[in-house]
Design an enzyme around this catalytic site. Structure first.
Site, PDB file in Angstrom:
ATOM      1  N   ASP A  68       0.843  -1.205   0.000  1.00  0.00           N
ATOM      2  CA  ASP A  68       0.000   0.000   0.000  1.00  0.00           C
ATOM      3  C   ASP A  68       0.873   1.249   0.000  1.00  0.00           C
ATOM      4  OD1 ASP A  68      -2.095  -1.728   0.502  1.00  0.00           O
ATOM      5  OD2 ASP A  68      -1.970  -1.418   2.675  1.00  0.00           O
TER       6      ASP A  68
HETATM    7  N1  URA Z   1      -0.890  -5.906   4.145  1.00  0.00           N
HETATM    8  C1  URA Z   1      -1.361  -4.664   4.132  1.00  0.00           C
HETATM    9  O1  URA Z   1      -2.358  -4.377   4.795  1.00  0.00           O
HETATM   10  N2  URA Z   1      -0.735  -3.768   3.373  1.00  0.00           N
HETATM   11  C2  URA Z   1       0.359  -4.027   2.657  1.00  0.00           C
HETATM   12  O2  URA Z   1       0.895  -3.148   1.997  1.00  0.00           O
HETATM   13  C3  URA Z   1       0.856  -5.329   2.680  1.00  0.00           C
HETATM   14  C4  URA Z   1       0.210  -6.267   3.438  1.00  0.00           C
END
Ligand code: URA
Length: 264
Positions: free
Chosen positions: A127
């Site tokens: 993310d």
């Molecule tokens: N889980 C998440 O919530 N975000 C990420 O970027 C990777 C794993």
């Protein structure tokens, strides 16, 4: 009587000398070793000085330049080279950078941080608000195998969450949490200090760790990926990247083949 046609043509060795003068000199051996993960430049200089590095079978001297496309570099008899043209970068993605090739909102992308040529793609995604290790490569075959759910290599995260997580919530995180796209697979979860979770999963669902923590009442305030299968690097700072070393690549290929889910 000499053939006038032949006189116009420079002798072969002159042609060869002109060609090699125009060719790049290659990179210094210690730099090549360092970028392939053998350690700092200093450590790599010591490897060379100790006679542990050979180029085309000859023990290398410090300052030697090599062209990894043609020269065979070995450390303790282990070849350095990967398949020609394939590159593997380990990036520590900073917060605010997106894991896509381009962003309509104009935010910085991970591919803008690493060299533009050859073109590489991220393996999986983090993310925009998540930090940590991300692999980028032009090896589509390995990327596909790593991303495949049946081979899903372990991914380990450190999550700062709101509040202190109690025993019941920890158990739910470990056993599987009901999310809107189904129950999560069993995970390894520990709480090294109050409000800090170490979570290891091998699925790759969208925003999975954030959604798992939220589902048990502890929203994530900071999320960092600290391991992908066998790959860790606590020294790589946000925004920094490096090429994988030979041993890392070998371990990653094994992990993608389902051999190991990680090296601890
Ligand atoms: N889980 C998440 O919530 N975000 C990420 O970027 C990777 C794993």
């Amino acid at each position: 009587m000499p053939d006038p046609e032949r006189e116009l043509e420079p002798p072969l060795w002159e042609q060869w000398a002109a060609k090699s003068a125009a060719m790049p000199q290659g990179e210094r051996l210690q730099k090549v070793l360092a970028t392939r993960g053998w350690g700092s430049r200093r450590v790599c200089e010591d490897l060379i000085a100790d006679g542990r590095v050979t180029v085309n079978g000859d023990v290398a001297v410090l300052g030697r330049r090599v062209d990894t496309e043609v020269d065979l570099v070995e450390v303790d008899g282990v070849p350095l080279g990967v398949k020609p043209g394939l590159v593997y970068y380990l990036l520590n993605k900073p917060v605010g950078v997106v894991t896509t090739a381009s962003d309509p909102q104009g935010r910085r992308t991970v591919v803008e941080i690493v060299p533009a040529e050859p073109r590489v793609y991220p393996v999986g995604r983090l993310d925009v608000a998540t930090e940590g290790l991300l692999l980028l490569t032009n090896d589509g075959d390995l990327a596909h195998r790593l991303a495949h759910p049946s081979h899903g290599v372990e991914k380990e995260y450190l999550a700062e969450v709101e509040g202190t997580v109690g025993g019941g919530a920890l158990r739910r995180l470990r056993d599987g949490v009901e999310l809107d796209d189904g129950v999560t697979a069993p995970a390894k979860v520990s709480q090294p200090s109050p409000g800090l979770l170490r979570i290891t999963i091998h699925e790759g669902r969208n925003r999975q760790v954030r959604r798992m923590c939220e589902a048990v009442g502890h929203p994530v305030t900071r999320l960092v990926r600290v391991r992908i299968g066998p790959l860790r690097d606590a020294k790589l700072r946000p925004g920094e990247w490096r090429e994988l070393g030979q041993h890392e690549l070998k371990a990653l290929v094994e992990a993608a083949a389902g051999g190991t889910r990680g090296v601890r």
